[in-house]
Every structure is written in C-alpha cells, then in structure tokens.
Design an enzyme around this catalytic site. Structure first.
Site, short mmCIF file in Angstrom:
data_model
loop_
_atom_site.label_atom_id
_atom_site.label_comp_id
_atom_site.label_asym_id
_atom_site.label_seq_id
_atom_site.Cartn_x
_atom_site.Cartn_y
_atom_site.Cartn_z
N SER A 110 -4.94 4.47 6.34
CA SER A 110 -3.77 3.78 6.54
C SER A 110 -3.65 3.49 8.23
CB SER A 110 -2.21 4.37 6.30
OG SER A 110 -1.24 3.84 6.86
N CYS A 137 2.72 -8.42 5.59
CA CYS A 137 2.16 -6.84 5.07
C CYS A 137 0.76 -6.82 5.19
CB CYS A 137 2.97 -6.36 4.24
SG CYS A 137 4.65 -5.75 5.00
N ASP A 138 0.39 -5.85 4.81
CA ASP A 138 -1.31 -5.29 4.85
C ASP A 138 -2.20 -6.00 4.22
OD1 ASP A 138 0.31 -3.10 5.70
OD2 ASP A 138 -0.88 -1.68 4.50
N LYS A 139 -1.78 -6.69 3.13
CA LYS A 139 -3.00 -7.44 2.39
C LYS A 139 -2.63 -9.18 2.21
CE LYS A 139 -5.19 -3.95 1.74
NZ LYS A 139 -4.29 -3.23 2.44
N GLU A 185 -6.89 3.17 0.10
CA GLU A 185 -6.30 3.85 1.27
C GLU A 185 -6.11 5.13 0.86
OE1 GLU A 185 -3.90 1.31 4.07
OE2 GLU A 185 -2.31 2.25 3.27
N ASP A 226 0.70 -1.21 0.09
CA ASP A 226 -0.03 0.10 -0.21
C ASP A 226 1.02 1.20 0.10
OD1 ASP A 226 -2.39 -1.42 0.06
OD2 ASP A 226 -3.06 -0.91 1.87
#
Length: 666
Positions: free
Chosen positions: A532, A157-159, A506, A115
């Site tokens: 975020s 991480c994020d995803k 985001e 991201d």
C-alpha cells in the site's frame, strides 16, 4: 413472499402515449446513417430527453460510482468504499453543465473494490487483476456509444482510477477529461484511515482498549466521500492524472462533497467540449512528454510505488513507450522530493492539506523553475503546462487557498509543498529505490523514505543483516506477528504472493501491524507482493522473479542470513542471501548455494486463487510481467501462442496452429 396485500393489480397497462414531438432527422440521415444511430435517438427521447435537442454533441460520463444514496445523502445501499460513494454527485454536476452547453450527456458506471476492505482477505486476490477487467469494461462502454463526441471519466481510488485512466488513454482522437474524485477529511479528534487499520494488531499487543478501538474506528472516515487522507495509491493516482494533463489544474485531492469539488466537475464538462472545438484528442495530450512529467511529479510527491504498475499500463493503453525501472531510477535521482505528506513525513500532512497548499500545480511550479518538466506538453485545458502554470502562479485561487490553510490549521503552505532548497535543508530525500541482488536478479522496489529515520546512518544508508523467517501465506505471517513469533532483527520473507501466487496482493496488514509494534522498525520485509502507498518500514516488494516462477525468494529457509543495503541519497540498493546459521559466504559461493537449491516443498498458490486471477497472471507474464505494468499486450500474447504452435480445444483435443486469424491445419 408470494403476494403483497393491497397491491393495485387493475392499474397494469400495456400501452403508453410515448414522448411528444419529433426527432430532428433529415432525409440524408435516414438514407446514410446506421440504424443504430437512428434508434439511439428514439431511445434518447424515450428516456425523456427533449427530442428537439437530441442532435447535440454526445458526451459520455463514465464513473466508478457505487452504492445507492437517498436525495438527502443517507444510504439506501452502501458502496464498497467512501471513495465512490459521492462520485455520482460529480456525474450529475458535469451532466447539468453539459446540458446548459447544448450537449447531450450520457452516464455509465463500473464500480470498484477497496483495498482497505480486502486487506488480509481473499478479496485481495482480485484487487490488481480487477484493474485490467475494469479498463476493458470501461473501454467497451466507450465504444458502445459510437456517436460519442467526448468522454469524461470520474474516479477516485486505488484500482478504479488507474483503470479509468487506462480506458481514457485508449481514446485516440476522441477528447477526454479525467475528474479526480477527491479525498475525505480528517476527523477532528481521531486517527486517519491508514493508522486506524492497525487497531487489530495494537489490540492484540495490548496497546489499546476495546472501547478505544470501537470509538476511533467509527470516525476515521470523517466525511462520507473521497479517497483516504494519506498519499497512497488513490491520492497518488489523482496527482498523476493531473500531471499527465488528463485532469484540469488543481483538481486532484479536492475535499469530497464541498462546492470547490463540485466546481471541478462543471469546469471539466466545459473543458471536454473546448477540446472538441480545438480538435484536440487524447492522443494529443498523452505523449512521451506527459509520461515524463508524471514520473517527475510522482518523484516530487514521493508517491505510492503502485504507480510503477499503473503508469506503464496507462502508457501502454496510449500506445506509448512504457517506462521501465531504469527510467524511474533516473527520474528519482534527478527530481527532489518536495511534499511533506502522510505517510512519508516528516510532519505527515493530510491530502486535503496538500490540496490547500497548492497541490499538483504548486509542485509543478517548483519543478518548472528547476527545469525538470516538459512545459510544452498539452493538457486538458487545451493549453500547455506552461500556460497552466502561468495562470496558477498569479491566480486568486492559489493565494486564497494557501491563506486558508494557514487560517484553518495554522500550517504554513510552504511547509507542505517546499522549494528544493527548503526540502534539502529539512532532509527530504527522493523516494523510490530499486534494489537488486541474488534474491532479486530482475529487480525489486522500496520506498526508501518509508524507512524509520532512526534506522538510517548519517550518510543516509540503511543496513540490515538478519535471519529469514519465511512464510508462504499472508495469514501465517500476520499470525506470527500477532503472537510474538517475529522478533527485532528478523527479515520477514513472504513468498507466493506475486501474480501467480495471490494475484500480487497488497500486504498493508503486515506492514501496518509491524509499525504498531515497538520493535517493528527493526524488522525488514522481503516479498513478491506489493505494498500500500501508506506502508512504512524497510519493505522491499515486487521481487522478481516471483517465488512460483522459480525466483530465489522461493528457495529461502528459516535462518538463512539476509543482507540488505539501501542508499537513500544515491537511490541504489541490494538484497542478498549471504549464508546460513550465521556463516557468511563469499558472493560467488552464496550465488552457487542458491543456484544449487531447489524450491521449497511448500510453495503453492493461494488455495482460493480464482481461475480469473490465474488467467490474468498468465496473460501479464506473457506481456512483460510486473515491470511491464501487468498489462495485456495482445501482440505479445498472440506471438507466444503462435510460438507454442498448439491450442487446447474445449474437448481436450489438440490442433496445430497456423497463422493467427486463419483456419487450423489438422
């Protein structure tokens, strides 16, 4: 291009001797095993595995590894981000440990985006939808090794990490263990990965020089692997994996690349085989109790609001009840925030410093003392939360690492992870609040601790009334910020950024740019997008219904007066349209005015919104939408199709649908 000089063409052959030895097969196996199982053994030997050892328990190691590293660590081909750059080292370490225990390790990967890299670009249109796609791929990979005895998931991480947890959550009676991929270190002299993302906005406002931006941007990621140094979605997801019992105690937030980080992979390999011996599957660990524990730990950490999307998705994959906004609000009113970490403050310690202070188990010790955990929940160790915390409290690991933080950085670990009394004395408050009102009739969310403390009244209530400045694209909003079109007191409204508009992008580019401006704390943000975990400010997101679904946000015009109230102590809030051009309307008159308005003429999805994301948005809308975790609820989707009664065929003709699974009636 057409030929390489000197290439030895005479060395090409058509046959090879093949592996030596014999497969350990029996007549019973030949008579009763599927051909796929038998051919699988042939391929295992063909890849070089000792034929005599091919019948050991097969453990699949799935990861989000990206890039190609030379043996000395130098890049041959870059990954999308540092978070998955070193993950392959964890895969190798776990595999070696499994092999010493007579298991047969397999490895596969589905890499993930960043991201941070896609902020402000069309890449963000694929960010949240990718999570579901990755979970599908990872689940398909799991099922494509039918002989698996267990699965290790390694992600950062994020995803990729929420997708990995969703995939593992669906494993049922197959044992699984999650290995968090850790965090990157702080630069010795520089800025963290969150702050460095504001160099463009700061340069535009003449706050920094080109030379400073170039130098500081170069060293923000001080080590080559691991998630960001702040408690954003990546770090919060690691913490939640541990709180769920999916990961071993004190494995979240480890320093990437270091021996203690590699050790977690080895121990996780042992753990998945122990779960198999105990007959414990994933469904024995992921329960309603573990979901509650994860929500409590989220509140105590003050974690990213993106977990309001991810934890319900994990629960859905495990066939558990999905937590809703009322559940989150209830937990956040009960559970005190105990962790001082970027970006919540007050001192903004980095994630690796939170790890040294004790990380997730240290927080859970405090929650256990307060009676806020279900300590009978099973975990990846095979024991309960209670068993793990008893070990942690007396462990040499705990005492030595906490001392290490004091010796290295001069930081008292009790200033990072606090007791409830200490947190209260220092003014820490719970994090997540769910404002409602005529602009958010189905709800919204704000991390109330991200509001600048100087903007809070003594009773910890934030109030802002100001004119709306409405934008239908993120690019237009960021241009307005950089060119001075946003002023102190404004309410920046960003529409068309929800699932149907931009894949629920985001918008850290916007929140970070405002934070970098002297007057940024005097600007509030309303949006149907998401934020975020490192975002700060009075940022209200997830506003529902989104503008393109007929939400009131899509009816606002420049100059409309907006009133915002956030009660940080009691975790209640409101966000309302109250009039135009300085004229304040009564509540019922304001509601009537909004109801009478049509949507703005300029509302439209992002012009480059991929068809893949449009399909994702339609499917998640039928499955409970944003507040349902943006999942694919197959039963709900099939029911919606049945109720529609028709299906479009590729050639454009229509058929009347009957019962799903039966042939159509014409």
């Amino acid at each position: 291009m057409l030929e390489t000089d000197g290439l030895e063409l005479a060395s090409v052959v058509t046959h090879a001797a093949g592996p030596q030895g014999q497969l350990p097969i029996t007549p019973e196996m030949l008579l009763n095993q599927p051909s796929g199982n038998l051919f699988g053994l042939s391929m295992n030997a063909g890849m070089g595995w000792d034929p005599a050892r091919t019948l050991g328990p097969e453990v699949l190691i799935l990861s989000t590894h990206g890039g190609v590293r030379a043996p000395d660590g130098t890049p041959i081909a870059l990954g999308f981000h540092t978070g998955h750059w070193e993950v392959g080292l964890l895969v190798a370490e776990a595999a070696r440990e499994l092999a010493t225990l007579d298991a047969v390790p397999f490895a596969g990967a589905c890499t993930d985006p960043c991201d941070g890299r896609t902020q402000g670009t069309t890449g963000m249109l694929d960010s949240l939808p990718f999570r579901n796609d990755a979970a599908i791929v990872l689940r398909r990979l799991m099922r494509s090794l039918p002989t698996r005895a267990g699965v290790l998931g390694i992600a950062t991480c994020d995803k990729g990490l929420p997708a990995m947890m969703m995939a593992l959550a669906s494993a049922g009676q197959i044992p699984t263990v999650l290995v968090p991929g850790g965090v990157t270190l702080l630069p010795e002299n520089g800025e963290d990965a969150g702050k460095v993302q504001t160099i463009g906005a700061r340069f535009a406002q003449h706050q920094i020089t080109l030379e400073y931006a170039a130098e500081i941007g170069c060293r923000a990621c001080a080590t080559p692997g691991g998630g960001c140094q702040f408690l954003g979605t990546a770090a919060t997801s690691q913490v939640i994996a541990e709180a769920l019992g999916m990961a071993l105690p004190h494995s979240a937030l480890g320093p990437s690349g270091q021996p203690i980080w590699l050790d977690a992979a080895r121990r996780s390999g042992r753990a998945v085989l122990r779960l198999r011996q105990l007959g414990l599957g994933t469904s024995d660990i992921l329960t309603d109790a573990s979901i509650h524990n994860a929500m409590a730990v989220h509140a105590a950490f003050g974690g990213s609001t993106n977990l309001l999307l991810h934890l319900p998705a994990i629960a859905h994959a495990a066939k558990l009840r999905r937590p809703v906004a009322a559940d989150w609000a209830h937990v956040n009113r009960q559970v005190p925030r105990l962790v001082d970490a970027l970006p919540n403050g007050p001192n903004n310690y980095a994630t690796v410093q939170v790890f040294l202070a004790g990380g997730t188990p240290e927080v859970m010790l405090h929650l256990r003392r307060a009676g806020l955990l279900d300590t009978n929940a099973k975990t990846a160790t095979g024991g309960t939360v209670n068993d793990n915390l008893d070990w942690w409290q007396q462990s040499e690991r705990r005492h030595r690492l906490r001392k290490r933080l004091l010796d290295l950085d001069g930081i008292d670990p009790d200033d990072v992870v606090m007791s409830p009394d200490q947190a209260l004395s220092r003014g820490l408050t719970s994090t997540v609040c769910f404002p409602i009102g005529n602009l958010a009739p189905e709800g919204s969310v704000i991390k109330s601790t991200s509001i600048d403390p100087s903007m809070m009244a003594e009773n910890k209530i934030y109030r802002h009334t100001g004119p709306a400045k409405v934008f239908v694209t993120e690019a237009a909003a960021i241009h307005a910020i950089k060119t001075g079109a946003i002023a102190a007191g404004d309410v920046l409204v960003l529409t068309c950024s929800g699932p149907a508009g931009a894949g629920m992008q985001e918008i850290y580019q916007i929140t970070s740019a405002l934070k970098a401006l002297p007057f940024g704390k005097y600007v509030s943000i309303l949006t149907d997008a998401r934020f975020s975990g490192v975002s700060t400010g009075a940022c209200i997101g997830h506003i529902s219904p989104e503008a393109l679904a007929g939400g009131a946000l899509g009816k606002l015009r420049d100059g409309d007066q907006i009133e915002i109230m956030i009660d940080q102590a009691n975790l209640v809030g409101s966000v309302n349209f109250i009039g135009t051009s300085g004229e304040r309307l009564k509540a019922e008159d304001a509601a009537h005015e909004l109801a009478a308005r049509g949507p703005r003429d300029d509302l439209r999805p992002h012009p480059e919104l991929p068809d893949d994301t449009r399909l994702w948005a339609a499917l998640v809308q039928a499955s409970g939408g944003v507040w349902g975790g943006c999942v694919y609820d197959v039963d709900a989707i099939i029911s919606a199709l049945d109720k529609a009664g028709i299906a479009d065929l590729p050639n454009g003709s229509l058929i009347q649908k009957t019962t799903v699974g039966k042939g159509p009636s014409r």
